[in-house]
Design an enzyme around this catalytic site. Sequence first.
Site: not given
Ligand code: SIN
Length: 537
Positions: A17, A44, A217, A238, A283, A368, A379, A385
């Site tokens: 960003a 990123t 921050d 994740h 997720r 983010e 998300r 991205l």
């Molecule tokens: C991943 O590669 O599993 C992460 C992709 C994401 O967090 O959007």
Amino acid sequence: KKRMEQHDFLVIGSGMAGLVFALRAAEAGTVAIYSKRDPRDGNTSWAQGGIAAAVARDDHASIHAADTLACGVGLCRLAAVQLVVDNGTRAIARLEEAGVSFARAADGGYELGREGGHSRRRIVHAADATGRVVIEALLARVAQHPNIRLLPQQVIVDLILDRSGTDGAGSRCLGAYVLDVESREIRPVAARVTMLATGGCGKVYRYTSNPDVATGDGIAVAWRAGCRVANLEMVQFHPTCLYHPDAKSFLISEAVRGEGGYLTTISGERLRIGHPLGDLAPRDIVARAIDREIKRRGDKHVLLHLEHLDADRISHRFPTIYETCRQHGIDITTTPIPVVPAAHYQCGGVMTDLQGRTDIPGLFAAGEVAFTGLHGANRLASNSLLEAVVMAEEAAAAAVAELPGIPMSGSLPPWDTGMATLPRETVLIDAHWDLVRRLMWDFVGIVRNDHRLALAARYLEIFRRSIESYYWDFVLDRDLIELRNLSLVAELIVRCARERRESRGLQYNEDHPERDDARYNVDTVLAPPRPREGPPL
Ligand code: SIN
């Protein structure tokens, strides 16, 4: 006497960003990018999966929007979803213009990956190092641009506001106080426009896929300056980070499950996900299934299997994962990978409009750190991205349009604490770092309940007061600045989590296991107390 640093645009953060904003803003004025460590250290660069965009023949932005909305469980802001997904193809094209080359299939089209929650193959990628490839290309552009300076090792301490002539709230942002790590000097940096692109807050948790810079921050400085924040309870975990004593924060991309990888318990039973998309469910669902199984069995991890897939294909498609696991003694083509969930992405953030404007004139945010309403309660993979590119471009267009009407501020007051005479403290600071992160993991993790949240709120208040009490007594270094931010963001996450007395998306509270649309189909918005009266500048 040194001249004060003045820029048309001050960009705080050097991820996607920040760099996209800088390149666009530099067409209209001078830009300085302040990066907390090395510009390659941001989130990123660690992004493996890629960028979601409806570029396939069987796909359409409306299908991408539908998947995004389903994943966000009622909380996505439709206008944000439409803006971001409609610009998918354009964002990919702009990155290619900037020199990024994405993986191509034999027919010349993009080789598209698949990730959780997507009903189509939609992930444009560069093997499993998409973020790194994008950042290198953007940094090369930035380095060539005569209007842009990039300064590493610069830590934002706080924003500087013009509070004259107002009642203290909502007044213009004039720049920021920044710590130069090498000289240990804190100096005011003046800017007509300030862009927060500081990323997320994964380090608030003991286990995270994020790099060390992700300490929240941007949320902390914006909150202290008077910006509202929203949906901070929506922390995405994740499902699959490498479980290994020597591996710090290493992600195993969801794209490996997109290629046929699957999860089992240590004793080899398929994980019961309870969703039609199975291992590729959104997720939150997969992470909770793993958490449940680990806790039920007393295991430390689950296993991710790729051994049944073609070995050459796997090592070519996922070279980073293959190599990193190999360095840890795991050949992913023959051996299952031990994995655990870890804090990954902050779906809430500093509230912005769809041009990246925050509550404070002159202060923008994107990526983010920002809350646009795109992600809702969860998300969709690889939408971040895309959001970072699209929103940074939108914000830059708005900031450039506003620039002619914004004067440069006069001189800003120096930072004055007599820092040179202050002692250094490490024991307390290290201890508080550990306490906050451990508490968040144990009490405010994947599965929450009212009792643990209430206790977390009490402990965090004590930690924050303690940190505030010594904040001015010791040398202000990166660790202390980050700790103050981390503990504040932790408190805000808990406040949001306590307000949402239901379960939805990433917020799962076992005392309120059902979704409650009648009361909670709304964002959790927190407004800061009136900023302390500062000296009028
Ligand atoms: C991943 O590669 O599993 C992460 C992709 C994401 O967090 O959007």
